[in-house]
Structures are given as structure tokens and as C-alpha cells.
Scaffold this motif. Structure first.
Motif, PDB file in Angstrom:
ATOM      1  N   ALA A   2      -5.835   3.397  -3.036  1.00 39.65           N
ATOM      2  CA  ALA A   2      -5.555   2.266  -2.322  1.00 39.65           C
ATOM      3  C   ALA A   2      -6.391   1.114  -2.990  1.00 39.65           C
ATOM      4  O   ALA A   2      -6.546  -0.082  -2.860  1.00 39.65           O
ATOM      5  CB  ALA A   2      -6.144   2.622  -0.870  1.00 39.65           C
ATOM      6  N   ASP A  11     -10.428   9.417  -4.539  1.00 36.20           N
ATOM      7  CA  ASP A  11      -9.102   9.199  -4.466  1.00 36.20           C
ATOM      8  C   ASP A  11      -9.054   7.428  -4.566  1.00 36.20           C
ATOM      9  O   ASP A  11      -9.289   6.782  -3.833  1.00 36.20           O
ATOM     10  CB  ASP A  11      -8.424   9.261  -3.063  1.00 36.20           C
ATOM     11  CG  ASP A  11      -7.092   8.843  -2.763  1.00 36.20           C
ATOM     12  OD1 ASP A  11      -6.692   8.123  -3.742  1.00 36.20           O
ATOM     13  OD2 ASP A  11      -6.449   9.171  -1.642  1.00 36.20           O
ATOM     14  N   ALA A  42       0.754  -1.201  -0.157  1.00 37.22           N
ATOM     15  CA  ALA A  42       0.065   0.168   0.158  1.00 37.22           C
ATOM     16  C   ALA A  42       0.607   1.151   0.083  1.00 37.22           C
ATOM     17  O   ALA A  42       0.361   2.360  -0.309  1.00 37.22           O
ATOM     18  CB  ALA A  42      -0.747   0.055   0.890  1.00 37.22           C
ATOM     19  N   THR A  99      -0.746  13.422  -4.634  1.00 40.10           N
ATOM     20  CA  THR A  99      -0.803  14.752  -4.062  1.00 40.10           C
ATOM     21  C   THR A  99      -0.652  16.005  -4.887  1.00 40.10           C
ATOM     22  O   THR A  99      -1.428  16.811  -4.801  1.00 40.10           O
ATOM     23  CB  THR A  99       0.411  14.724  -2.901  1.00 40.10           C
ATOM     24  OG1 THR A  99       0.311  13.682  -2.053  1.00 40.10           O
ATOM     25  CG2 THR A  99       0.350  16.036  -2.126  1.00 40.10           C
TER      26      THR A  99
HETATM   27  C1  LIG Z   1      -5.060   6.485  -0.226  1.00 39.84           C
HETATM   28  C2  LIG Z   1      -3.766   7.230  -0.678  1.00 39.84           C
HETATM   29  N1  LIG Z   1      -4.116   8.533  -1.167  1.00 39.84           N
HETATM   30  C3  LIG Z   1      -3.047   9.306  -1.523  1.00 39.84           C
HETATM   31  C4  LIG Z   1      -1.817   9.093  -1.297  1.00 39.84           C
HETATM   32  C5  LIG Z   1      -0.733  10.008  -2.179  1.00 39.84           C
HETATM   33  O1  LIG Z   1       0.081   9.374  -3.024  1.00 39.84           O
HETATM   34  P1  LIG Z   1       1.001  10.286  -3.830  1.00 39.84           P
HETATM   35  O2  LIG Z   1       2.338   9.644  -2.946  1.00 39.84           O
HETATM   36  O3  LIG Z   1       1.242   9.695  -5.235  1.00 39.84           O
HETATM   37  O4  LIG Z   1       0.987  11.603  -3.576  1.00 39.84           O
HETATM   38  C6  LIG Z   1      -1.585   7.643  -0.879  1.00 39.84           C
HETATM   39  C7  LIG Z   1       0.081   7.298  -0.850  1.00 39.84           C
HETATM   40  O5  LIG Z   1       0.366   6.474   0.152  1.00 39.84           O
HETATM   41  C8  LIG Z   1      -2.394   6.907  -0.472  1.00 39.84           C
HETATM   42  O6  LIG Z   1      -2.310   5.930  -0.039  1.00 39.84           O
END
Ligand SMILES: Cc1ncc(COP(=O)(O)O)c(C=O)c1O
Length: 412
Positions: A201, A198, A24, A88
Motif C-alpha cells: 500500500a 509489506d 489500492a 501473497t
Molecule cells: C497491503 C496489501 N498487502 C498485500 C496484498 C496482497 O497482494 P497480492 O494480490 O499481490 O497477493 C494486498 C492486495 O491488495 C495489499 O493491499
């Protein structure tokens, strides 16, 4: 029948003594994706958009990467997708763009179970425009009894004619529970608002279908879906047409460029056909079958295999005195993915992980940038949760190594 050995052989990083149960956080990278990246760098590492042959080849490879991702997520066209360095970053870009249409007094709904990337971006956007933030709070009693973390009744109570955006995760990155996105989308749209999902996951474990799921925007990170360090954002065309550009004016009003300031890492986008082809290739259907059908078949097999991994792990965790599984205690693939979190009575989570580390089983502890849920569940003093998160290439023998390590580490 899921061919686990074939799947494992596709990942060079799995030729290791370690057991990678931090999926994850990030998955292993496909060897074919690495090869595609090297090929791009060796033979077309030039600027796109010129008329000389190497530039045309580079443009072709990037276009193939965008098209592969469109197929993987079920988009109507590659031009509905925006790439960026991370989820992000993409959510921050989307929120900045959406901010132009927000008026003081408008309302935005965020949860307290999401990763911070899908909360903070909307909170900042609201603060910038004098909008009101409403929090869709976790249903603590339900989580503690293994149920759903978010109640639809609670959402109904938050939606008003001023609601503009609702941001929610498709799956908890802490405890792997799947969220009822279709039912959420129905309510959000009835209120006249937009739904931002989002899928970070979710996407490693289930076939994403952006148009069917009901989202207006859907985002995830490809480095958790067996590919390179990139992320992808899909925006429903009618919303995309309304969004303000945040890139050079000369690049115009259309996706992807108006939401892709700084451009994308071309050599990484060029890896994406390898991800699509690998996943479609896990299907038992003939290679002549349409790609989305092969992907759907492959993800069904992935879900079934992952459920066996989760089941064996949960049998141990549920039966062990002093261990409390957070979220669903079932391995049912309709309810969860194999992202499993737990706490141990009398032992802080960092100490559990420290005891497991020397065995070569890679798990971790903490809040995983989802600190609001850790606080809401009262798990901060515990050092957050212990999280063991698996991908489809994991074996039951690896699960047994985790169980043996925990068995030795946990009090009896
Ligand atoms: C559910 C979820 N959303 C968003 C993110 C952020 O992803 P990124 O590292 O690509 O910004 C993560 C990262 O672990 C995540 O687990």
C-alpha cells in the motif's frame, strides 16, 4: 512541477469515461510496459539459458527487468530480489523458507491491521513449528481519533528474547496511514528479531528504500505500481544467506533462485524498466541526474499532488453529517497516502457503492482481505468500509466527480 497531463498520457486505460478510484486494489498499466511485454513476446519468447541469440536476448531483457527493480527499490544488487506471481505467494514462500529455522517456543509477532497475506503466512509457519503467535493489536481509540493505528509501547510489550520475526505493513491498505517503520525496526532489531514489511500500500505513493527503511524483508506487488501482475521481495543479504532453499536442490543456496520455485513470468519482468523509466521521467531534474535522485524527486511531486486530491476529498467527507472517516482525517503526506475509507451512519457500505456505481466513479466496499481490522473496529455489520483510493494520475476534476456522486447518494 508535476506534469499531470504527461502522467495521464502514459496510461492507455485512462482514455475512458470512468474514474478509477480503486488504485489500492490495482493501478492502471503503463502503455510502455504493455509495449515491452509485446516486444518480448514477439521477438524473444524462448527459454532462457541457452546459447542461441534469441535466448541470450531473452536473458538480457529479464536481467534488465531485475536491475530496473533493484534501482526502483534501492537494493544493493539485483540478486537481492526475488520475483513471484503475487505478494501473497512471495510471503508464503518466505515463511516456508524461514520455518526451517524456527523452533518450538519461538515467537512471531503479527498485527491485526495488515492484509491477510502478511498475517496468515506467519501464523501457518508458527503452527507448523510449534511457535507462539503474538498479536500486535490495533489501538482502536487512537484510530477513532484519527491517530496512529499501532502503538510502539504495545510492540515493546510483545518483544521477548524468543521473538524471531515481526511482520507489519508500511501503510494501511484500508485507511492509508503510514507506519513508523524505522522506529519499529530499531525495536525489532534490539530484540534480535527480523522485520518483514509489506510495502504493497506504500510503494505506489512513496519511493521505497529497502536498505534504509530498516526492514529485513520488503515485499510489494508491481500491478499496483503501474506495472504487470507480478510481485517483488527484497531480502537483506545476511538473512538471505541463512534462509533455507525451497526450490530444486540443483539451483543452490543463493537468491533469487532458492526462493523462486516455479520461476517467474519472463515477459512480465521484461516490462519493469518501463516502470522505472516512467517514474524517473516524472522528475523535473535533468535526464543526466542519477536515477535514484530523479525517482526521489518524482515521488516528492507525487506525494504533493496526491495530498491535494486527499485534501479535497477529506474536506467533503469530514464536513458531511453522518460520515465517519476511518483513520487519519488529515491529508498530510507525512501521515497518509490517498487511500481513504469511511462509513456512513444508517447506510451500509455496499449500498453507498451501489449508488455511486452508475456515475462511472469506480470505488468499492468491503474488508479488502484485512478482515481483522474491520472486526476490531466493529465495522462488519456495516458491510466493511467504503474505500476510494487514488493514484498520482488522478485529477481534481475526478475528485469533484466523486464528491458530486457521494453528495447525491448520501443522506443529508
Ligand atoms: C497491503 C496489501 N498487502 C498485500 C496484498 C496482497 O497482494 P497480492 O494480490 O499481490 O497477493 C494486498 C492486495 O491488495 C495489499 O493491499
Amino acid at each position: 512541477m508535476f506534469d499531470l497531463q504527461r502522467a495521464r498520457a502514459a496510461f492507455p486505460g485512462l482514455q475512458s469515461e470512468s474514474v478509477f478510484f480503486d488504485a489500492a486494489g490495482g493501478s492502471q498499466l503503463l502503455g510502455a510496459a504493455l509495449d515491452a511485454q509485446a516486444l518480448y513476446a514477439r521477438t524473444s519468447f524462448v527459454q532462457l539459458g541457452a546459447s542461441y541469440p534469441a535466448s541470450c536476448l531473452a536473458a538480457e531483457r529479464v536481467a534488465a527487468g531485475r536491475a530496473a527493480m533493484a534501482e526502483l527499490v534501492g537494493a544493493g544488487a539485483a540478486s537481492e530480489l526475488v520475483f513471484g506471481s503475487s505478494t501473497t505467494q512471495l510471503l508464503a514462500n518466505l515463511a516456508l523458507s524461514a520455518a526451517f529455522a524456527l523452533a518450538p517456543g519461538d515467537e512471531v509477532v503479527v498485527t491485526d491491521i495488515d492484509h491477510e497475506s502478511n498475517i496468515g503466512a506467519w501464523r501457518r509457519m508458527a503452527a507448523l513449528r510449534g511457535a507462539t503467535v503474538r498479536t500486535w493489536a490495533i489501538d482502536r481509540a487512537s484510530v477513532e481519533s484519527g491517530g496512529a493505528a499501532l502503538s510502539l509501547d504495545a510492540l515493546d510489550a510483545l518483544l521477548t528474547p524468543r521473538t524471531r520475526i515481526v511482520a507489519v505493513t508500511h501503510c494501511s491498505n484500508i485507511f492509508g496511514a503510514l507506519m513508523p517503520i524505522a522506529a519499529i525496526a530499531e525495536r525489532v532489531h534490539a530484540a534480535g528479531a527480523r522485520l518483514v514489511v509489506d510495502g504493497v500500500a506504500y510503494a505506489p505513493h512513496r519511493l521505497v528504500d529497502v536498505r534504509a527503511c530498516g526492514a529485513d524483508a520488503y515485499v510489494f506487488s508491481t500491478y499496483k505500481v503501474y506495472g504487470p501482475h507480478l510481485a517483488v521481495l527484497w531480502v537483506r543479504p545476511d538473512w538471505a544467506a541463512q534462509l533455507a532453499p525451497i526450490n530444486h536442490e540443483v539451483l543452490g543456496q543463493a537468491l533469487p533462485y532458492k526462493l523462486e520455485p516455479g520461476g517467474v513470468q519472463h515477459e512480465l519482468v521484461a516490462c519493469l524498466p518501463a516502470v522505472r523509466d516512467y517514474l524517473a521521467g516524472l522528475s523535473g531534474l535533468p535526464a543526466s541526474t542519477e536515477v535514484r535522485a530523479r525517482l526521489a524527486d518524482a515521488f516528492e511531486q507525487i506525494a504533493a499532488h496526491e495530498a491535494t486530491l486527499a485534501q479535497r476529498t477529506l474536506d467533503f467527507l469530514n464536513g458531511r453529517k453522518g460520515v465517519r472517516v476511518i483513520g487519519p482525517t488529515t491529508a498530510d503526506p507525512r501521515v497518509r497516502v490517498p487511500t481513504l475509507s469511511f462509513v456512513v451512519e444508517g447506510v451500509r457500505s455496499p449500498d453507498v457503492v451501489a449508488a455511486v456505481d452508475p456515475t462511472g466513479v469506480c470505488i468499492r466496499h468491503g474488508e479488502f482481505y484485512a478482515g481483522r481490522i474491520i472486526s476490531a473496529l466493529g465495522l462488519r455489520a456495516q458491510g466493511g468500509v467504503v474505500r476510494a483510493s487514488m493514484a498520482h494520475y488522478a485529477t481534481l476534476a475526478e475528485v469533484d466527480r466523486l464528491i458530486a456522486a457521494l453528495d447525491a447518494a448520501l443522506p443529508r
